[in-house]
Design a protein around this motif. Structure first.
Motif, mmCIF file in Angstrom:
data_model
loop_
_atom_site.group_PDB
_atom_site.id
_atom_site.type_symbol
_atom_site.label_atom_id
_atom_site.label_comp_id
_atom_site.label_asym_id
_atom_site.label_seq_id
_atom_site.Cartn_x
_atom_site.Cartn_y
_atom_site.Cartn_z
ATOM 1 N N PHE A 105 0.834 -1.214 0.000
ATOM 2 C CA PHE A 105 0.000 0.000 0.000
ATOM 3 C C PHE A 105 0.866 1.261 0.000
ATOM 4 N N ILE A 111 4.235 6.759 -1.630
ATOM 5 C CA ILE A 111 4.053 7.693 -0.533
ATOM 6 C C ILE A 111 5.429 8.185 -0.093
ATOM 7 N N TYR A 115 5.826 10.749 5.091
ATOM 8 C CA TYR A 115 4.484 10.197 5.283
ATOM 9 C C TYR A 115 4.527 8.732 5.671
ATOM 10 N N VAL A 118 4.542 8.755 9.201
ATOM 11 C CA VAL A 118 3.209 9.057 9.728
ATOM 12 C C VAL A 118 2.307 7.831 9.679
ATOM 13 N N THR A 122 0.660 5.766 12.718
ATOM 14 C CA THR A 122 -0.787 5.667 12.849
ATOM 15 C C THR A 122 -1.243 4.219 12.956
ATOM 16 N N ILE A 126 -3.461 2.485 15.793
ATOM 17 C CA ILE A 126 -4.691 1.721 15.529
ATOM 18 C C ILE A 126 -4.634 0.368 16.242
ATOM 19 N N VAL A 343 12.109 17.567 2.466
ATOM 20 C CA VAL A 343 10.806 18.091 2.849
ATOM 21 C C VAL A 343 9.812 17.755 1.737
ATOM 22 N N TYR C 29 3.092 23.101 10.875
ATOM 23 C CA TYR C 29 3.485 22.303 9.714
ATOM 24 C C TYR C 29 3.299 23.096 8.425
ATOM 25 N N ARG C 33 6.868 23.555 7.723
ATOM 26 C CA ARG C 33 7.201 22.164 7.399
ATOM 27 C C ARG C 33 7.890 21.459 8.549
ATOM 28 N N ILE C 35 7.127 18.965 11.581
ATOM 29 C CA ILE C 35 6.116 18.109 12.184
ATOM 30 C C ILE C 35 6.424 18.029 13.675
ATOM 31 N N PHE C 223 -2.158 14.934 13.420
ATOM 32 C CA PHE C 223 -1.170 14.772 12.413
ATOM 33 C C PHE C 223 -1.791 14.422 11.068
ATOM 34 N N ILE C 224 -2.657 13.437 11.105
ATOM 35 C CA ILE C 224 -3.196 12.877 9.892
ATOM 36 C C ILE C 224 -4.268 13.805 9.328
ATOM 37 N N LEU C 227 -2.268 16.442 7.364
ATOM 38 C CA LEU C 227 -1.838 15.934 6.065
ATOM 39 C C LEU C 227 -3.026 15.800 5.124
ATOM 40 N N LEU C 265 -8.679 6.907 11.559
ATOM 41 C CA LEU C 265 -7.284 6.741 11.173
ATOM 42 C C LEU C 265 -7.168 6.000 9.844
ATOM 43 N N ALA C 266 -7.985 4.974 9.695
ATOM 44 C CA ALA C 266 -7.930 4.199 8.458
ATOM 45 C C ALA C 266 -8.346 5.074 7.273
ATOM 46 N N ILE C 269 -5.471 7.344 6.391
ATOM 47 C CA ILE C 269 -4.386 6.669 5.673
ATOM 48 C C ILE C 269 -4.764 6.494 4.208
ATOM 49 N N LEU C 270 -5.990 6.113 3.993
ATOM 50 C CA LEU C 270 -6.485 5.927 2.626
ATOM 51 C C LEU C 270 -6.401 7.237 1.854
ATOM 52 N N ILE C 272 -4.329 9.764 2.408
ATOM 53 C CA ILE C 272 -2.950 10.108 2.068
ATOM 54 C C ILE C 272 -2.523 9.365 0.813
ATOM 55 N N ARG C 273 -3.024 8.154 0.683
ATOM 56 C CA ARG C 273 -2.680 7.345 -0.483
ATOM 57 C C ARG C 273 -3.322 7.921 -1.747
ATOM 58 N N PRO C 276 -2.108 12.496 -2.054
ATOM 59 C CA PRO C 276 -0.904 12.719 -1.250
ATOM 60 C C PRO C 276 -0.692 14.195 -0.899
ATOM 61 N N GLN C 277 -1.227 15.090 -1.684
ATOM 62 C CA GLN C 277 -1.057 16.514 -1.389
ATOM 63 C C GLN C 277 -2.173 17.044 -0.487
#
Ligand SMILES: Nc1ncnc2c1ncn2[C@@H]1O[C@H](COP(=O)(O)OP(=O)(O)OP(=O)(O)O)[C@@H](O)[C@H]1O
Ligand SMILES: [Mg+2]
Lengths: 345, 240, 288
Positions: A105, A111, A115, A118, A122, A126, A343, C29, C33, C35, C223-224, C227, C265-266, C269-270, C272-273, C276-277
């Motif tokens: 993934f 990624i 990240y 991160v 995470t 979880i 960065v 952040y 930049r 964290i 954090f998440i 992002l 959280l899940a 994560i999805l 971010i995938r 990504p920006q």
């Protein structure tokens, strides 16, 4: 015949390991030996992070996820199966499979480095929350009650392979633990000496160049991630064995932070460093734990900050590159290991 | 030797927001051909190389390598088909020794023994034996260029892209580079980007001129260097 | 109908909570930049400030809303001067160092206050949504979140400091051109972000179990969300909080709060995938 200094270093390391394995039981009482056994488990955990970060250039902030998975997998399997032989395999396999899924993934999703930190963090949170909430009779896997934040007590120890009627006593456990640590060290050294290992390091050095030569960095990173997860799982299994007990704290951020500190203090880009870092820091924590004036976290935090600021290369490279060449014991060979990722934009 | 088409680019275009760095470029390269690519700063030469090697996905257009469509393929996939590149900004493994750098180039899908043999041949071919065990990050810029070229050669690609290979080299090194390129060209195709016209003359071949992302002209070196338009966009600035 | 009302109210409260815990991290952040892995501990310090002040007999509103941001802002300033400023541009190193700070603060707080869980009384009562009772305090949280967002927006849009901040965000050299040195801006930004974390800790103190290790629960969520929000701090924080907060509240309602957290959280994560920006890296790029 001229011996490659790296070969010599390797042989010295293994010899030292064997010396400790057979020597310490002669000088330590059983209590001391049992204490050392947990250090060995932590040293193996540190090898996992040290391999992943120092050689693969992959920064996991949640390596405890795999440590914990290994520990829980062992506990649940051995409670159900009785004989510990297969559970040890499961303790390695579960984290590896989990790392394969998570790694696929992350790495195939391209990624960025920060990240990945991160996401691993995470994921460990979880797992911590999930396992923490499994109190009550409803949560069990086979005969194993998960026990929520109370954890699983009374986990049967390792037994002689295939013979569940002869569990290892604490003395024998020491040999099993150090034996596995030496084995893991040898395996990691072999991997690093192989073509695969060299490509992994090359990708850490310059991913674009490696790609332009024809290596798929995603594949190499995934495999590195899985290997590190397997090592962490085995370490978790040893840890569970040591206390006969496991609780969700194995997934905690403190656990992940600790292993990063081991590596940072001992030295990034070495295998010896993380092990020394682990034993040294664990020893300090033990001392700190026996006094109740200040909390151990305070010391850990100060050590972490001090090393990031003052000794970012860690103790082992410092001695190898600065102290020993000064004493003219080994030739100077400094190799800067990049610790800071770019960065992300 | 009349041989088939190695590389066929049709209408390749690369846009960055409002900037069109490469604009509907057509280019055909035969097997074992040597081609020079010139053009003023910002003409789009490096961007074009990045499209060929998969580092950038073209906004439109197609790229075929030996008849296989590689538009938008991953860099490692294109490399495996036999494309090697020395990039403009040196791309080497700084923390590794010269020998290790070249080994990584040689080792893919070969036995270790075979790879070692390629490494020792390449090192002596490029006269890098004396610095074989030095850490690349500690070498001078020119030497790192050589290391990168050696790594690319060790890869044994059929098409070699060189982005400004002579930049930062002294006169003797430039001569050696030109000689090396002619030697490589006996068996492998090359596309060479250079600003140094003397160098272009030394390796004399067909020259493609880029200007503002488009192909301005394509002819043999004599005609190109004599052409007024080329002088205007390019040589004029250098007062050649 | 009442149930829908209650649910909607809880969703909004969930979003507001997420906004509060994210904003401070997002400011730091987004602008620099960095964290800040000690963000959760900054919140923890805010909560301890509140509980200590309340115990000392200070008015609870002052203890919740005034003292925590001031104190934690000062602590942030101190840390920036002594530590963070040496690490700009080294993202992993700053993460490690702030993690060190986080552990240190946990240790320090444990040493001083001990490990037990403390509490601040909830200063307001409840009200009824039809047949259901809801906490009036959720309104306080919502108000604080809105105030935080609007305040930041006003700061960025209306003040000279905001202009310089926006300029620095785009290009560090711009600030120099405006006659302010980037280090000063970074220092002020870090203090501001810390103060926001302190405020969050103070406001949430009455609904948290206050203990030295409480920060860990916040950091990964904050954090998440940052992002997920992407480069536009205010809009991004707002949007990502809305998305994740809704998911969290609805799943929590259907199952348990733990599963709700896990779902959050899940989902992140999805996200971010897929993006990504972050959300504002893709949409609404021109917002703040
Ligand atoms: N990633 C990018 N984003 C935006 N613009 C880019 C990007 N890469 C290149 N450009 C622009 O595309 C144009 C072509 O750049 P390129 O580097 O290909 O030129 P070049 O011909 O190699 O020049 P030089 O001779 O200086 O190396 C330039 O205007 C450059 O600013
Ligand atoms: Mg160029």
């Amino acid at each position: 015949m001229k011996i490659d200094p790296r070969w010599a270093g390797f042989l010295v390391m293994v010899a030292l390991g064997l010396l400790l394995m057979f020597g310490l039981p002669q000088v330590l009482d059983l209590f001391g030996l049992v204490q050392m056994t947990v250090f060995v488990a932590m040293a193996m955990f540190a090898l996992s992070q040290g391999f992943l970060w120092g050689y693969g250039g992959i920064m996991s902030f949640g390596q405890a996820a795999f440590f914990g998975l290994g520990g829980y997998a062992y506990a649940i399997a051995v409670i159900n199966l009785g004989d510990s032989t297969l559970p040890v395999v499961i303790a390695v396999a579960v984290p590896v499979v989990f790392a394969a899924l998570l790694g696929y993934f992350m790495f195939y999703g391209r990624i960025s480095d920060a990240y990945i930190g991160v996401i691993t963090l995470t994921v460990s949170v979880i797992l911590f929350e999930l396992v923490n909430s499994t109190s009550g009779d409803a949560y069990h896997i086979g005969a194993a009650q998960l026990g929520g934040f109370n954890g699983i007590p009374g986990v049967p120890p390792l037994n002689m392979p295939g013979d569940s009627s002869s569990p290892l006593d604490p003395g024998q456990m020491w040999y099993a633990a150090v034996g596995s640590l030496i084995m893991v060290y040898i395996v990691l050294r072999a991997i690093l000496a192989s073509r695969f290992g060299r490509v992994v390091v090359a990708i850490r050095e310059n991913e674009t160049r490696a790609m332009l030569i024809g290596y798929d960095p995603r594949f190499y990173k995934l495999l590195t991630f899985m290997i590190a997860a397997g090592v962490a799982g085995l370490a978790g299994c040893l840890f569970t064995n040591w206390g006969g007990f496991i609780s969700p704290t194995v997934f905690s951020l403190t656990m992940s932070a600790q292993v990063i500190i081991f590596v940072l203090v001992g030295g990034l880009g070495t295998l010896l460093g993380p092990m020394i870092g682990a034993v040294g820091i664990e020893y300090l924590i033990t001392i700190a734990g026996s006094q109740h004036l200040v909390d151990a976290n305070l010391g850990l935090g100060i050590v972490l900050v001090a090393f990031v600021l003052l000794v970012p290369q860690g103790v082992v490279p410092l001695i190898r590159d600065k102290v020993l060449p000064f004493a003219k014991l080994v030739p100077r060979q400094s190799k800067p290991i990049p610790t800071g990722a770019e960065v992300p934009r | 030797m009349t041989s088939g088409t190695l590389l066929e680019v049709r209408g390749a275009t690369m846009r960055f927001g409002g900037v069109t760095a490469v604009d509907t470029v057509d280019l055909t390269l035969r097997e074992v051909e040597l081609r020079c690519l010139i053009g003023p700063n910002g003409a789009g030469k490096s961007t074009f190389f990045k499209m060929l090697t998969g580092q950038l996905v073209p906004s439109s257009g197609t790229i075929q390598f030996r008849g296989k469509d590689i538009t938008g393929s991953n860099p490692h996939e294109i490399a495996r088909l036999g494309v090697g590149i020395k990039t403009q900004v040196p791309n080497v493994f700084n923390g590794l020794s010269v020998r290790e750098n070249v080994f990584i180039g040689a080792a893919r899908r070969k036995s270790i023994k075979h790879a070692r043999q390629i490494v020792s041949e390449t090192l002596s071919r490029l006269q890098l034996d004396s610095i074989a065990d030095r850490i690349v990050g500690q070498l001078a810029h020119g030497q790192r260029q050589w290391v990168e070229i050696a790594t690319v050669l060790a890869q044994e690609p059929d098409l070699i892209l060189l982005d400004e290979p002579a930049a930062g080299m002294n006169h003797a090194e430039v001569l050696r580079t030109a000689e090396l390129i002619r030697e490589i060209n006996r068996t492998q195709a090359l596309v060479v980007v250079e600003h140094d016209m003397q160098f272009i003359r030394m390796i004399a071949s067909t020259v493609t001129v880029f200007n503002q992302g488009r192909v301005l002209m394509e002819d043999d070196v004599g005609h190109v260097l004599a052409d007024q338009r080329v002088r205007d966009v390019y040589l004029g600035k250098q007062a050649a | 109908m009442d149930l829908v009302g209650l649910l909607a109210f809880n969703v909004v409260a969930g979003i507001a909570t997420l906004v509060l815990i994210t904003l401070g991290l997002g400011v730091i952040y987004g602008m620099m930049r960095v964290i800040n892995l000690a963000h959760g501990e900054f919140m923890m310090l805010g909560a301890y400030t509140a509980v200590t002040a309340v115990d000392a007999g200070i008015n609870i509103w002052v203890a919740m809303l005034v003292l925590p941001p001031v104190l934690v802002g000062l602590i942030g300033l101190l840390l920036e001067r002594t530590l963070i400023r040496f690490l700009y541009g080294r993202i992993i190193d700053t993460m490690l160092a702030t993690w060190g700070v986080s552990l240190g603060l946990i240790g320090l707080t444990t040493t001083i206050f001990g490990n037990m869980v403390r509490a601040v009384p909830v200063p307001v009562g409840g009200f009824a949504i039809g047949r259901y009772g809801a906490s009036l305090f959720s309104l306080v949280i919502i108000a604080a979140a809105i105030a935080g967002l609007v305040g930041m927006l006003a700061l960025l849009r209306l003040t000279k400091f905001g202009l310089i901040l926006r300029a620095t965000m785009q290009n560090p050299n711009m600030a120099a051109a405006l006659g302010v040195s980037p280090p000063t801006i970074y220092m002020a930004t870090f203090a501001l972000g810390s103060a926001l974390a302190g405020l969050a800790g103070g406001v949430l103190a009455p609904v948290s179990g206050i203990s030295p290790s409480m920060g860990a629960a916040y950091i990964s969520r904050a954090f998440i969300t940052v992002l997920g929000g992407g480069p536009a701090i205010i809009t991004g924080t707002g949007l990502a909080s809305s998305l994740f907060g809704t998911i969290n509240s609805l799943v929590s309602f259907e199952t348990t709060p733990v599963i709700g957290d896990v779902a959050l959280l899940a989902a992140a994560i999805l996200m971010i995938r897929l993006l990504p920006q972050g959300i504002t890296g893709r949409f609404l790029r021109r917002s703040l």
